[in-house]
Write an enzyme that holds these catalytic residues in place. Structure first.
Site, short mmCIF file in Angstrom:
data_model
loop_
_atom_site.label_atom_id
_atom_site.label_comp_id
_atom_site.label_asym_id
_atom_site.label_seq_id
_atom_site.Cartn_x
_atom_site.Cartn_y
_atom_site.Cartn_z
CG ASP A 1 -19.81 6.45 -4.57
OD1 ASP A 1 -18.88 6.78 -4.41
OD2 ASP A 1 -20.87 5.88 -3.74
CG ASP B 1 -1.84 -1.12 1.11
OD1 ASP B 1 -2.43 -1.44 0.10
OD2 ASP B 1 -2.23 -1.75 2.26
CB THR C 1 1.44 -6.40 4.89
OG1 THR C 1 2.95 -6.34 5.13
CG2 THR C 1 0.78 -7.29 6.30
CD GLU D 1 3.03 5.69 3.52
OE1 GLU D 1 4.13 6.22 3.97
OE2 GLU D 1 3.08 4.41 3.57
#
Length: 294
Positions: free
Chosen positions: A212, A63, A89, A267
């Site tokens: 959306d 990520d 992970t 982060e």
């Protein structure tokens, strides 16, 4: 077609031979593949900033690497189609897109060229794909032990969340939604989610979607034993808890009684106050689901 392949060899599940495993399925799809491997923080950001001449950008990593990449391409006038091959992970947004967690299978899925348009979140001058939050979500991420994460993977996040839950201190906030509603109160967690997974857990935020034009905004007043139990069981049923407020919004401004660390896709790059908005269908991404763009 021309592909930029960014690989983080230090990501959680990356290993010898992985790069060749993902190149083989992609080679049939692209005429040219340029490989860039990160060596230090912000390399992926720089590589992504230089990607406007590519038709597609595929990132192998977790990520954190994906976060760098989307911040690199967000300001480009010509943005490549983005693909994620899970190598970390939790791999949260890859899960949202329905991509396999096995890298080779994810590469094979990308090669089928199923493409979706995806909203991008913006908080101040930073961009996020999955979520922005403060309180418990940031404290749990800060509190995770590096060795514990490497050894236990997602379970390390659960253990850190449980520890943080037991010590959670409420903070005062002022919230104004783009739709005009104003809210004040105390909370231990405020989370705005664009994706369907957090820390590798499906959040059951069923009202929203990643395209959306809205974020699922969740405010948690207190953490109780039910919340901790659901974390242990890897279930977060946010809509059934009386201590949760859950609504949809296209953006908001948030102030807190004192500066709080803001977590964007894992982060920690800023503190409150913040302004959050949605950039509707801003990115084109390879998906593991049937796409209306095909």
């Amino acid at each position: 077609m021309k592909l930029l392949l960014i690989s983080n060899p230090m990501a959680g599940t990356n290993r010898a031979g992985l790069l060749q495993e993902v190149i083989d399925p992609l080679a049939a799809m692209f005429d040219e593949i340029v490989i860039r491997q990160t060596k230090q923080a912000l390399d992926a950001l720089q590589f992504a900033e230089e990607s406007s001449d590519f038709d597609a950008l595929v990132v192998i990593g977790g990520d954190g690497t994906v976060f760098e990449v989307i911040n690199g391409i967000a300001k480009l006038e010509k943005r490549p189609i983005l693909g994620i091959i899970p190598g970390g992970t939790c791999n949260d947004f890859a899960r949202t897109l329905g991509l396999p967690m096995v890298p080779r299978l994810a590469a094979e899925m990308i090669a089928t060229q199923q493409i979706v348009e995806v909203d991008l979140g913006q908080v101040n001058d930073t961009y996020f794909l999955n979520f922005v939050g403060l309180g418990l979500v940031a404290e749990a991420s800060i509190g995770i032990d590096t060795e514990e994460k490497a050894r236990l993977g997602k379970m390390g996040y659960y253990l850190s969340t449980i520890r943080s839950s037991m010590e959670a201190e409420p903070f005062s906030y002022e919230l104004e939604l783009a739709e005009g509603q104003k809210m004040t109160g105390e909370a231990v967690l405020i989370l705005a989610a664009n994706g369907e997974s957090l820390g590798g857990i499906e959040t059951n935020l069923s009202q929203g979607a990643y395209n959306d034009g809205k974020l699922d905004l969740v405010i948690v007043d207190e953490v109780n034993l039910t919340t901790i139990r659901d974390v242990i069981l890897q279930k977060i049923g946010l809509t059934n808890e009386p201590s949760f407020t859950h609504l949809l919004t296209s953006g908001f401004t948030l102030k807190t009684d004192s500066p709080k660390v803001i977590d964007t896709d894992g982060e920690k790059a800023m503190h409150s106050p913040i302004e959050v908005k949605v950039l509707p269908e801003f990115l084109k991404m390879y998906s593991g689901r049937v796409s209306p763009l095909n």
